[in-house]
Design a protein around this motif. Structure first.
Motif, mmCIF file in Angstrom:
data_model
loop_
_atom_site.group_PDB
_atom_site.id
_atom_site.type_symbol
_atom_site.label_atom_id
_atom_site.label_comp_id
_atom_site.label_asym_id
_atom_site.label_seq_id
_atom_site.Cartn_x
_atom_site.Cartn_y
_atom_site.Cartn_z
ATOM 1 N N VAL A 73 3.192 13.498 13.730
ATOM 2 C CA VAL A 73 1.840 13.940 13.410
ATOM 3 C C VAL A 73 1.799 15.408 12.983
ATOM 4 C CG1 VAL A 73 0.742 12.258 14.912
ATOM 5 C CG2 VAL A 73 1.400 14.474 15.846
ATOM 6 N N SER A 105 -12.711 9.010 13.038
ATOM 7 C CA SER A 105 -11.303 8.899 13.441
ATOM 8 C C SER A 105 -11.178 8.266 14.825
ATOM 9 C CB SER A 105 -10.635 10.280 13.438
ATOM 10 O OG SER A 105 -10.563 10.800 12.128
ATOM 11 N N GLU A 156 -4.435 13.566 20.727
ATOM 12 C CA GLU A 156 -4.032 12.346 21.454
ATOM 13 C C GLU A 156 -2.551 12.388 21.810
ATOM 14 O OE1 GLU A 156 -5.604 9.111 22.367
ATOM 15 O OE2 GLU A 156 -7.132 10.674 22.518
ATOM 16 N N GLU A 184 -1.837 5.908 12.494
ATOM 17 C CA GLU A 184 -1.954 7.128 11.682
ATOM 18 C C GLU A 184 -2.161 6.811 10.204
ATOM 19 O OE1 GLU A 184 0.355 6.614 13.917
ATOM 20 O OE2 GLU A 184 0.390 8.288 15.336
ATOM 21 N N TYR A 196 -7.080 15.111 11.414
ATOM 22 C CA TYR A 196 -5.818 14.887 12.110
ATOM 23 C C TYR A 196 -5.660 15.664 13.410
ATOM 24 C CZ TYR A 196 -3.366 11.624 9.187
ATOM 25 O OH TYR A 196 -2.978 10.476 8.558
ATOM 26 N N VAL A 239 -5.814 13.354 16.232
ATOM 27 C CA VAL A 239 -4.570 12.595 16.414
ATOM 28 C C VAL A 239 -3.531 13.465 17.127
ATOM 29 C CG1 VAL A 239 -2.767 11.285 15.234
ATOM 30 C CG2 VAL A 239 -5.099 11.280 14.333
ATOM 31 N N LEU A 251 -9.553 4.673 15.896
ATOM 32 C CA LEU A 251 -8.569 4.506 16.978
ATOM 33 C C LEU A 251 -9.005 3.423 17.955
ATOM 34 C CD1 LEU A 251 -7.697 8.251 17.732
ATOM 35 C CD2 LEU A 251 -6.143 6.545 16.742
#
Length: 435
Positions: free
Chosen positions: A392, A39, A267, A49, A261, A264, A43
């Motif tokens: 998200v 992942s 982030e 996403e 996820y 994510v 990125l």
């Protein structure tokens, strides 16, 4: 040796299970380290996403088509050869993901990694099913899945420690390191599968010299004497099998999307990769704790109630991850969620194995894994689409609803148990086709 289901002997010791747990710990640790690293590498290559959701789905795409053929092969042969094949594919997929310079290549090597994980898990689960008496299956499957939880505990922490601000270089280092971790699993892959004379369902039969001479003299077996192959629809009609598959799908989808996820979410909320790794490991640690106390939990609640309660609480907690809570509150939710998610996988294995016809147990486990992989394809893709539209946190609400549906299925009664000498009702109703 003691006699097992189907009249075959079973190994009396449990050293084979310990070695299997150790090997699974390394294999799962490599995958759990590689998934967040993939992942972060995506990125660094400019993925959004939706793209991360697609890459996470490709991990499950090849296994989706390979699971049932591998299960058929295992039903009519040995299980252990699948383990080193799985380790080789995991190690290769991890290493090549670290060298990928495009999202397409990253997705492809992620798929190879997923295929390797499938090979290992089908072989390992089939060994546990064959070498465990029915009364031991909940316990042995629970202990077996501790290996997965140990890998999920260590892998994300290792990935978080290796991945730094330079995500392109550090994610490659993490992926190559995960390849080395996977290769270490080979050291424990010895004397895991019992092979004995007349093993029946408890092992793989190895006829003696006289038996082989008689078989050659008699010529090829008649069609009625060949191993029966239960059709897939016949297995799926067995009461308890569809519910076990869906419960496993829901629990694994929750675990998988958390792994893919949460970076994510980190982030977006300003949570460092190292902290995300610790959060994922807390979840895995709670899952280990759950499986260590599985036997007293089963005595207190029973299998149906335990599945229903933990899926219900897991659904509420999973939806709670979408809330903008402080890191400490998120850690508490993930610990509780990890404990709840620890129940579904081992108990769904036992549910499927005991509901399926004896001669198709590996295929039934493969169908369960096919359901898992279907969830791993559809859930991340759906999560990516939802995240792109609603943010998200939305995928975690979707997972909460999925777990609530699994809680409802968990309340359904299991298939009636049959004696070892009598086919189960589900096996009797299945149409049997000859090889």
């Amino acid at each position: 040796m003691r006699r097992g289901r189907g009249g075959g002997p079973r190994p009396t010791g449990r050293g084979w299970l310990l070695r299997l747990v150790i090997a699974f710990s390394f294999a799962q640790g490599a995958v759990s380290m590689a998934r967040p690293a993939v992942s972060y590498r995506a990125l660094s290559l400019g993925a959004d996403e939706r793209a991360i959701g697609v890459i996470a789905g490709v991990y499950a795409l090849l296994p989706l088509f390979a699971a049932v053929p591998l299960g058929r092969r295992t039903d009519h042969g040995r299980c252990a050869p699948l383990l080193p094949v799985g380790v080789a594919l995991i190690a290769g997929g991890c290493a090549l993901s670290g060298t990928a310079t495009s999202l397409t290549a990253l997705a492809a090597w992620s798929g190879v990694m997923g295929l390797g994980h499938l090979c290992f898990v089908i072989g390992a689960q089939s060994i546990v099913a064959r070498q465990s008496a029915p009364a031991e299956q909940d316990r042995n499957f629970g202990h077996f899945t501790i290996g997965a939880s140990l890998g999920q505990l260590v892998g994300p922490v290792a990935a978080g420690a290796l991945i730094g601000p330079d995500m392109d270089r550090s994610s490659a280092v993490a992926l190559v390191t995960s390849s080395v971790v996977a290769a270490a699993a080979v050291a424990s892959l010895w004397r895991i599968e019992y092979v004995g004379r007349g093993a029946g369902h408890g092992g793989v039969a190895r006829p003696g010299r006289a038996g082989r001479r008689k078989a050659r003299a008699a010529g090829p077996p008649a069609p009625a004497e060949r191993a029966a192959k239960v059709p897939v629809l016949g297995i799926l009609r067995a009461r308890g099998v569809p519910a076990g598959i869906f419960i496993s799908l829901a629990v694994l989808s929750a675990t998988d999307i958390l792994t893919a996820y949460l970076p994510v979410v980190g982030e977006h909320r300003g949570i460092a990769p190292a902290t995300v790794g610790v959060l994922l490991s807390l979840r895995a640690g709670a899952t280990i704790a759950c499986r260590l106390v599985m036997t007293p939990l089963l005595r207190a609640l029973g299998r149906r109630a335990l599945i229903a309660v933990t899926c219900l609480l897991g659904g509420l907690l999973c939806a709670g991850v979408a809330l903008p809570v402080p890191v400490w509150a998120l850690a508490v939710m993930l610990v509780l969620l990890g404990f709840c998610l620890g129940v579904g996988q081992p108990l769904s294995m036992t549910t499927v194995v005991q509901a399926a016809p004896d001669q198709a147990r590996s295929t039934a486990l493969a169908l369960r894994l096919t359901g898992n992989r279907l969830g791993q394809v559809a859930a991340p893709a759906g999560a990516g689409a939802i995240a792109g539209v609603a943010g998200v946190g939305a995928p975690f609400v979707m997972l909460g609803l999925l777990l609530l549906a699994a809680a409802g299925l968990g309340l359904r009664r299991d298939a009636p148990k049959s004696t070892p000498s009598t086919p189960s009702p589900s096996a009797g109703t299945a149409l049997v086709e000859k090889n």
